[in-house]
Design an enzyme around this catalytic site. Sequence first.
Site, PDB file in Angstrom:
ATOM      1  N   HIS A 158     -20.340  36.732  17.343  1.00  0.00           N
ATOM      2  CA  HIS A 158     -21.718  37.121  17.716  1.00  0.00           C
ATOM      3  C   HIS A 158     -22.250  37.047  18.973  1.00  0.00           C
ATOM      4  O   HIS A 158     -23.192  37.371  19.226  1.00  0.00           O
ATOM      5  CB  HIS A 158     -22.197  35.666  17.271  1.00  0.00           C
ATOM      6  CG  HIS A 158     -24.107  35.976  16.624  1.00  0.00           C
ATOM      7  ND1 HIS A 158     -24.924  35.167  17.286  1.00  0.00           N
ATOM      8  CD2 HIS A 158     -24.421  37.568  16.022  1.00  0.00           C
ATOM      9  CE1 HIS A 158     -25.647  36.139  16.926  1.00  0.00           C
ATOM     10  NE2 HIS A 158     -25.456  36.660  16.026  1.00  0.00           N
ATOM     11  N   LYS A 160     -22.581  38.032  23.076  1.00  0.00           N
ATOM     12  CA  LYS A 160     -23.266  39.559  23.699  1.00  0.00           C
ATOM     13  C   LYS A 160     -22.947  39.694  25.250  1.00  0.00           C
ATOM     14  O   LYS A 160     -24.178  39.127  25.578  1.00  0.00           O
ATOM     15  CB  LYS A 160     -24.623  39.834  23.547  1.00  0.00           C
ATOM     16  CG  LYS A 160     -24.902  39.645  22.105  1.00  0.00           C
ATOM     17  CD  LYS A 160     -25.742  38.777  21.640  1.00  0.00           C
ATOM     18  CE  LYS A 160     -25.951  38.231  20.314  1.00  0.00           C
ATOM     19  NZ  LYS A 160     -25.842  39.081  19.198  1.00  0.00           N
ATOM     20  N   ASP A 165     -15.695  43.577  37.051  1.00  0.00           N
ATOM     21  CA  ASP A 165     -14.638  43.099  37.894  1.00  0.00           C
ATOM     22  C   ASP A 165     -14.282  42.134  38.280  1.00  0.00           C
ATOM     23  O   ASP A 165     -14.428  41.358  39.313  1.00  0.00           O
ATOM     24  CB  ASP A 165     -14.549  43.785  39.121  1.00  0.00           C
ATOM     25  CG  ASP A 165     -15.060  45.353  39.800  1.00  0.00           C
ATOM     26  OD1 ASP A 165     -14.378  46.232  38.776  1.00  0.00           O
ATOM     27  OD2 ASP A 165     -16.315  46.067  39.754  1.00  0.00           O
TER      28      ASP A 165
END
Length: 237
Positions: A158, A160, A165
């Site tokens: 779940h 996000k 870099d």
Amino acid sequence: ARWAMWREGGARGAALLFGLALALEALARLLWRRRGRRAPVSEVLFFPSPVTCTEALLADPLAAAAASSSPCPCLLPHGESALSRLLRRLLSARRSLELCLFAFSCPQLGRAVTLLHRRGVRVRVVTDSDYMALTGSQIGHLRRAGIQVRHDERGYMHHKFAIVDQKLLITGSLNWTTQAIQNNRENVLIVEDAAYVTPFLAEFERIWKEYNPTHYTFPRSSNKKRTEHLFRAWRGL
Ligand SMILES: [Zn+2]
């Protein structure tokens, strides 16, 4: 007369303070530059984002150069939006991009990730196995472009978040879906701070290892329908 003098004195004092503030700011900038650095990124984005044209950001450099002489003819507004700012941060990647996303169906974000892969940025994606099959899912496109994708087998992956870099963390409530971008109240925090990037990167590596496809067991399960669903999602069918 004394009042006028006092007032004049006050104005002069304010001007002096203002001048001093400007000088200090200039000095701070100079110091940053001396050390070969710019101020670290720290940005907050809120969604829903107005719908804007992002073609200029997503075009190949050659096409963009050709297009810069003639403005984009489409009817969408061409200003900045939360989505265009998010795209800019992603497209700043030069070496690596880690994505850990529950749902990924936004075509502009999919194009940005594919573009980075084509530019030679090492892209790794972790996603949720159920949501890979979302309508318009970008996961199949990414895999066909040659990008490595791994997913969970049970529960919901779940998260996000994205890491650019190994130094810029992008995280928040936003699923990378057009529905969320255009309709939901969501927040995204973008920080260039090792105190946050380091643990997120460690968590990504831990998940990446755990989701190694050689460890997958679900295709042997008796749930044939689920297996087919996963296979189709995986192939981007
Ligand atoms: Zn346009």
